[in-house]
Motif scaffolding. Structure first.
Motif: not given
Length: 369
Positions: A301-321
């Motif tokens: 569901d990426a926008m035309m000029f947005g990122p085509t990939v995202k890191p896995i792990g969800g919010n738990i990974m995002a908040h830990a790093a």
């Protein structure tokens, strides 16, 4: 004649004994000096690193309780201070003893309020490990920060593992050379660690290749449970030796295979959260730089000029790093690193290249294209 000879014999023995005394005194003085120096070195080492759990004996904690705590993977006073009462009681410690442990540990480990000025002075002592690229070090304010978790994510062949190899060598350099004067511990979940790469990088810095490899402690993880067990072993190793870096490459690969479907999503995220909490505890307790690599998933569901990939792990990974770095492929042999998230660094990009001797700056000619 016999009395005279006996007198001379006594005098000669007395002289010999008199000569021996200064030598014996000198030897005793040297031994005493060695003991003092050794004791001073031990005190300096203890001041630099975490406090051994055996220190709690001085505060009335019994040997049998300390043994229980060590068996439960508590090796330092800091690990006790950062633990919850519930986790200490899980180590077969009674309610009353758990309260005493937390009380005594809090006396040795500062855990209260402090001024922002004091915190700033503490942060000035934090070391940064060079990545090998001046441009990359520049946007990272000197390199990978110790005492926190840095996540590196991106598609395959973007240089995640190569950067980890390079950090394993540069962390052994002196502080003035962009290192942290410590060993590296590498947990490999994908079987991609290659000692030959470290030898090539060591040659670039004119280091002894054999010494460099001896200072990298390696373990292969075969499932997510084993990965967590290796983290517990790492804690024990770090109480015995000076480490500057902990690498987990990759932190999420085994979770993608051990847990499948939405029905196991909650269990996967809980297990991952425990693992990341263990990493944060090691970063806080030992002050090492924790570097984890992460895989990505496509964004349909990426926008035309947005990122085509995202890191896995969800919010738990995002908040830990603490710091998140996004690597992507550039032109030819170039790679681009973008600061995806950081509490203190602006969102900038740097171009670097992967060469036979590790991570380098991209040439000015290629960068201008």
């Amino acid at each position: 004649g016999i009395n005279a000879e006996y007198g001379e014999l006594l005098m000669s023995k007395s002289k010999a004994k008199g000569k021996a005394k200064p030598k014996a005194k000198a030897k005793a003085a040297e031994e005493e000096e060695e003991v003092v120096v050794q004791k001073q070195q031990e005190e300096d080492k203890a001041a630099d690193g975490p406090t051994p759990i055996t220190k709690l004996k001085e505060f009335g904690i019994a040997d049998v309780d300390i043994k229980k705590l060590i068996e439960a993977n508590y090796h330092t006073v800091e690990s006790i201070a950062f633990a919850t009462k519930k986790s200490l009681m899980a180590a077969k410690i009674t309610d009353k003893k758990a309260d005493k442990l937390l009380l005594e540990a809090s006396k040795l480990v500062p855990m209260g309020f402090s001024t922002a000025t004091e915190l700033r002075i503490q942060r000035e002592q934090i070391l940064n490990i060079s990545t090998g690229s001046e441009q990359l070090d520049k946007i990272l304010d000197g390199g990978i920060e110790t005492g926190s978790i840095t996540e590196i994510f991106g598609e395959f062949r973007t240089g995640k593992t190569q950067l980890c190899h390079h950090l394993c060598v540069t962390c052994q350099l002196g502080v003035s050379e962009g290192g942290a004067e410590g060993r590296a511990l590498y947990i490999d979940t994908e079987g991609t660690f290659r000692p030959d790469r470290c030898l090539a990088i060591a040659e670039r810095y004119e280091l002894n290749g054999q010494d460099v490899l001896e200072n990298i402690i390696y373990a292969r993880a075969y499932n997510s449970d084993h990965q967590l067990q290796l983290l517990q072993q790492a804690t024990k190793l770090m109480t015995e030796e000076r480490f500057a870096l902990l690498v987990v490459d990759s932190a999420t690969a085994l979770y993608r295979t051990d847990y499948s479907g939405r029905s196991e999503l909650a269990a996967r995220q809980m297990h991952l959260a425990r693992f990341l909490r263990g990493l944060l505890r090691i970063a806080d307790e030992f002050g090492v730089a924790v570097v984890i690599t992460n895989q990505v998933v496509a964004c349909p569901d990426a926008m035309m000029f947005g990122p085509t990939v995202k890191p896995i792990g969800g919010n738990i990974m995002a908040h830990a790093a603490t710091t998140r770095l996004f690597l992507r492929k550039g032109q030819k042999d170039q790679r681009v690193c973008k600061i995806y998230d950081s509490p203190c660094l602006p969102e900038e990009e740097a171009v670097f290249a992967i060469a036979s001797n590790g991570i380098n700056d991209a040439s000015a000619k290629d960068s201008d294209k």
